[in-house]
Write an enzyme that holds these catalytic residues in place. Structure first.
Site, PDB file in Angstrom:
ATOM      1  N   ASN A 144      48.070  13.118   9.662  1.00 40.41           N
ATOM      2  CA  ASN A 144      48.007  12.049  10.672  1.00 40.41           C
ATOM      3  C   ASN A 144      46.750  12.009  11.532  1.00 40.41           C
ATOM      4  OD1 ASN A 144      50.426  11.067   9.750  1.00 40.41           O
ATOM      5  ND2 ASN A 144      51.641  12.243  11.189  1.00 40.41           N
TER       6      ASN A 144
ATOM      7  N   CYS B  56      57.037  14.370  17.792  1.00 41.76           N
ATOM      8  CA  CYS B  56      55.855  13.565  17.464  1.00 41.76           C
ATOM      9  C   CYS B  56      55.908  12.223  18.212  1.00 41.76           C
ATOM     10  CB  CYS B  56      55.763  13.308  15.959  1.00 41.76           C
ATOM     11  SG  CYS B  56      55.595  14.826  14.985  1.00 41.76           S
TER      12      CYS B  56
ATOM     13  N   GLU C  59      70.788   9.245   8.826  1.00 47.54           N
ATOM     14  CA  GLU C  59      70.430   8.108   7.987  1.00 47.54           C
ATOM     15  C   GLU C  59      69.729   8.536   6.704  1.00 47.54           C
ATOM     16  OE1 GLU C  59      69.966   4.535  11.201  1.00 47.54           O
ATOM     17  OE2 GLU C  59      68.213   5.771  10.862  1.00 47.54           O
TER      18      GLU C  59
ATOM     19  N   SER D 262      52.334  16.222   6.715  1.00 48.99           N
ATOM     20  CA  SER D 262      52.014  15.104   7.597  1.00 48.99           C
ATOM     21  C   SER D 262      50.816  15.484   8.441  1.00 48.99           C
ATOM     22  CB  SER D 262      53.222  14.769   8.470  1.00 48.99           C
ATOM     23  OG  SER D 262      54.299  14.374   7.644  1.00 48.99           O
TER      24      SER D 262
ATOM     25  N   CYS E 150      65.419   8.739   0.286  1.00 50.14           N
ATOM     26  CA  CYS E 150      64.841   9.528   1.372  1.00 50.14           C
ATOM     27  C   CYS E 150      66.001  10.147   2.156  1.00 50.14           C
ATOM     28  CB  CYS E 150      64.008   8.586   2.240  1.00 50.14           C
ATOM     29  SG  CYS E 150      63.308   9.372   3.689  1.00 50.14           S
TER      30      CYS E 150
ATOM     31  N   CYS F  54      57.115   8.849  16.379  1.00 53.59           N
ATOM     32  CA  CYS F  54      58.314   8.866  15.523  1.00 53.59           C
ATOM     33  C   CYS F  54      59.586   8.630  16.321  1.00 53.59           C
ATOM     34  CB  CYS F  54      58.387  10.207  14.798  1.00 53.59           C
ATOM     35  SG  CYS F  54      59.774  10.300  13.667  1.00 53.59           S
TER      36      CYS F  54
ATOM     37  N   SER G 194      58.645  17.315   2.684  1.00 55.68           N
ATOM     38  CA  SER G 194      57.576  16.958   3.615  1.00 55.68           C
ATOM     39  C   SER G 194      57.706  17.770   4.894  1.00 55.68           C
ATOM     40  CB  SER G 194      57.679  15.461   3.932  1.00 55.68           C
ATOM     41  OG  SER G 194      56.668  15.066   4.821  1.00 55.68           O
TER      42      SER G 194
ATOM     43  N   ASN H  28      54.316   2.126  11.618  1.00 56.44           N
ATOM     44  CA  ASN H  28      55.449   1.218  11.760  1.00 56.44           C
ATOM     45  C   ASN H  28      55.831   1.095  13.226  1.00 56.44           C
ATOM     46  OD1 ASN H  28      55.992   0.634   8.939  1.00 56.44           O
ATOM     47  ND2 ASN H  28      56.535   2.798   8.785  1.00 56.44           N
TER      48      ASN H  28
ATOM     49  N   CYS I  64      65.510  15.691  15.603  1.00 52.02           N
ATOM     50  CA  CYS I  64      64.342  16.512  15.258  1.00 52.02           C
ATOM     51  C   CYS I  64      63.756  17.106  16.530  1.00 52.02           C
ATOM     52  CB  CYS I  64      63.295  15.642  14.552  1.00 52.02           C
ATOM     53  SG  CYS I  64      61.854  16.583  13.972  1.00 52.02           S
TER      54      CYS I  64
ATOM     55  N   GLY J 193      64.414  14.743  10.780  1.00 51.18           N
ATOM     56  CA  GLY J 193      64.354  16.200  10.843  1.00 51.18           C
ATOM     57  C   GLY J 193      63.116  16.821  10.237  1.00 51.18           C
ATOM     58  N   GLU J 194      62.957  18.110  10.494  1.00 57.96           N
ATOM     59  CA  GLU J 194      61.835  18.880   9.953  1.00 57.96           C
ATOM     60  C   GLU J 194      62.403  19.862   8.921  1.00 57.96           C
ATOM     61  OE1 GLU J 194      58.531  19.133   9.629  1.00 57.96           O
ATOM     62  OE2 GLU J 194      59.043  20.951   8.545  1.00 57.96           O
TER      63      GLU J 194
ATOM     64  N   CYS K 181      59.157   4.630   7.393  1.00 56.58           N
ATOM     65  CA  CYS K 181      58.786   5.957   7.914  1.00 56.58           C
ATOM     66  C   CYS K 181      58.800   5.966   9.432  1.00 56.58           C
ATOM     67  CB  CYS K 181      57.371   6.322   7.482  1.00 56.58           C
ATOM     68  SG  CYS K 181      57.150   6.393   5.733  1.00 56.58           S
TER      69      CYS K 181
HETATM   70  N1  SAH Z   1      59.302  16.211   9.707  1.00 51.51           N
HETATM   71  C1  SAH Z   1      58.782  16.031   8.374  1.00 51.51           C
HETATM   72  C2  SAH Z   1      59.629  15.066   7.555  1.00 51.51           C
HETATM   73  C3  SAH Z   1      59.629  13.644   8.088  1.00 51.51           C
HETATM   74  S1  SAH Z   1      58.584  12.691   7.085  1.00 51.51           S
HETATM   75  C4  SAH Z   1      57.334  15.612   8.433  1.00 51.51           C
HETATM   76  O1  SAH Z   1      56.829  15.361   9.523  1.00 51.51           O
HETATM   77  O2  SAH Z   1      56.673  15.583   7.404  1.00 51.51           O
HETATM   78  C5  SAH Z   1      58.376  11.265   8.012  1.00 51.51           C
HETATM   79  C6  SAH Z   1      56.970  10.727   7.833  1.00 51.51           C
HETATM   80  O3  SAH Z   1      56.873   9.489   8.553  1.00 51.51           O
HETATM   81  C7  SAH Z   1      55.928  11.661   8.393  1.00 51.51           C
HETATM   82  O4  SAH Z   1      54.834  11.723   7.517  1.00 51.51           O
HETATM   83  C8  SAH Z   1      55.514  10.969   9.684  1.00 51.51           C
HETATM   84  O5  SAH Z   1      54.192  11.294  10.036  1.00 51.51           O
HETATM   85  C9  SAH Z   1      55.722   9.513   9.347  1.00 51.51           C
HETATM   86  N2  SAH Z   1      55.951   8.652  10.521  1.00 51.51           N
HETATM   87  C10 SAH Z   1      56.571   8.963  11.676  1.00 51.51           C
HETATM   88  N3  SAH Z   1      56.574   7.922  12.520  1.00 51.51           N
HETATM   89  C11 SAH Z   1      55.927   6.915  11.887  1.00 51.51           C
HETATM   90  C12 SAH Z   1      55.609   5.566  12.230  1.00 51.51           C
HETATM   91  N4  SAH Z   1      55.944   5.042  13.409  1.00 51.51           N
HETATM   92  N5  SAH Z   1      54.955   4.820  11.321  1.00 51.51           N
HETATM   93  C13 SAH Z   1      54.622   5.324  10.112  1.00 51.51           C
HETATM   94  N6  SAH Z   1      54.913   6.576   9.721  1.00 51.51           N
HETATM   95  C14 SAH Z   1      55.551   7.367  10.598  1.00 51.51           C
END
Ligand code: SAH
Length: 370
Positions: free
Chosen positions: A224, A124, A96, A222, A113, A127, A199, A297, A120, A167-168, A339
């Protein structure tokens, strides 16, 4: 004998194409013309490349596929004009991409994006992409084609690109950086390095390599959670590459790099206390230009979302402490385009109330365009 799959032309960087053209008896300058056709003009067929001879067009067509993705679905948010694109890869995977219109129109900031992997492996807890696990890395062509298709279908140009989809990115370092470089080429998309952000959840060797190679793109990490124990509960990467080690590396090396660095921080109910704000303040260093706050989210994570009041209080606390913050508006919530909501599952398989029905605007505020 089954027909062999052709390679994807967009996976080739400029040196590769120059070599290819030499081997075909063509002048190397034609490589730049090819990039212009592929990205600036964004054509759909080698036969449209009218300043190439018929023979050259034929030779390219025999050896390469011009597009690596097929559009499967396109959803437009009725709330804010965000668009989510579901693409199918040649080997049948779904990925996507999201187009974000900051002020709902094409006049304001536009951001695409892109995904860097199918699924991935990072796991996490908050996610949605983590839920489908890891399938494979995307090729440079598959990353670039997301941008080509989104631009062609939406008519948008001159957008920002964030590697924040599925993905990462730093586990697919070579392909991601090749794609970013091609986006930056002056004879291609010609996106300035300031418009490209990569990211990472904190893959230490990737961050170090990125800095050592003096890659010019923006970097987002990220975070968090500022509390390592809490971070480890949601982000398994913390056990392998503790954020404190990442922070130490950045402190040591960052002054010599020119990148712009932001920290991303999802606001959950359990990480927005005054104590969390103080920890963040302590972590914040020069060179980190901004703390980007993202409201949690919804997803299958089972967590309650924080209220607006709770989030506002946290933002105020940080502001009083002079931590530079911005709050990311969650875009495309009605199409699971925000996100952490990208899973590559088809809309009707995502357990929506209108599963399989897809009647625009009837059961939800979503328009389905095919
Ligand atoms: N894997 C990389 C690229 C993905 S970025 C990374 O982790 O940076 C996706 C972003 O969305 C990350 O900052 C992650 O922390 C955030 N994210 C993941 N799940 C989320 C959620 N449920 N609500 C808000 N942000 C979220």
């Amino acid at each position: 004998m089954p027909e062999m799959s052709k390679a994807f032309i967009k996976t080739l960087a400029i040196d590769d194409v120059e070599g290819l053209f030499l081997s075909l008896g063509e002048k190397p300058y034609r490589a730049r013309q090819l990039f212009n056709w592929l990205y600036e003009k964004n054509v759909e067929s080698f036969h449209d490349m009218t300043n190439f001879s018929k023979e050259l067009r034929q030779a390219l067509d025999e050896r390469y596929d011009l597009s690596s993705l097929v559009l499967d679905d396109r959803l437009v948010s009725a709330l804010d004009g965000t668009e989510k694109y579901l693409f199918k890869t040649r080997d049948g995977h779904f990925i996507e991409s999201v187009l974000i219109r900051r002020d709902g129109t094409d006049e304001g900031r536009l951001t695409v994006c892109v995904s860097s992997q199918v699924g991935c492996p990072m796991g996490c807890g908050f996610c949605q992409t983590a839920r489908i696990g890891f399938r494979r890395n995307l090729e440079p062509a598959e990353i670039l084609d997301q941008l080509c298709h989104v631009r062609r279908l939406s008519g948008v140009r001159n957008n920002n690109v964030v590697f924040m989809g599925m993905g990462e990115p730093f586990l697919n370092y070579e392909n991601v950086l090749t794609a970013a470089d091609i986006m930056n080429y002056s004879y291609g998309f010609h996106l300035s390095v300031r418009k490209i952000t990569i990211s990472t959840c904190g893959i230490l060797p990737g961050i170090e390599r990125f800095i050592d190679e003096k890659r010019p793109y923006n970097l987002a990490i990220s975070l968090n959670d500022a509390d390592p124990a809490k971070r480890a509960r949601y982000m398994p990467v913390e056990k392998k590459y503790p954020i404190e080690t990442v922070a130490a590396l950045l402190e040591k090396k960052f002054p010599v790099s020119r990148n712009r660095l932001t920290l991303e921080y999802i606001m959950r109910k359990d990480n927005i206390s005054p104590e969390d704000a103080r920890r963040l303040k302590k972590m914040f260093r020069q060179g980190w230009i901004k703390l980007n706050l993202i409201p949690l989210n919804r997803g299958d994570h089972g967590m309650e979302l924080p209220t607006d009041d709770e989030m506002e209080r946290f933002v105020k606390e940080l502001e009083i402490m002079n931590v530079p913050v911005s709050v990311r508006k969650s875009s495309g919530k009605d199409i699971d385009g925000a996100c952490g909501q990208l899973s590559g599952r088809r809309y009707h398989e995502a357990g929506k109330p209108d599963a399989g029905v897809r009647q625009p605007g009837k059961h939800c505020d979503t328009t389905v365009i095919k």
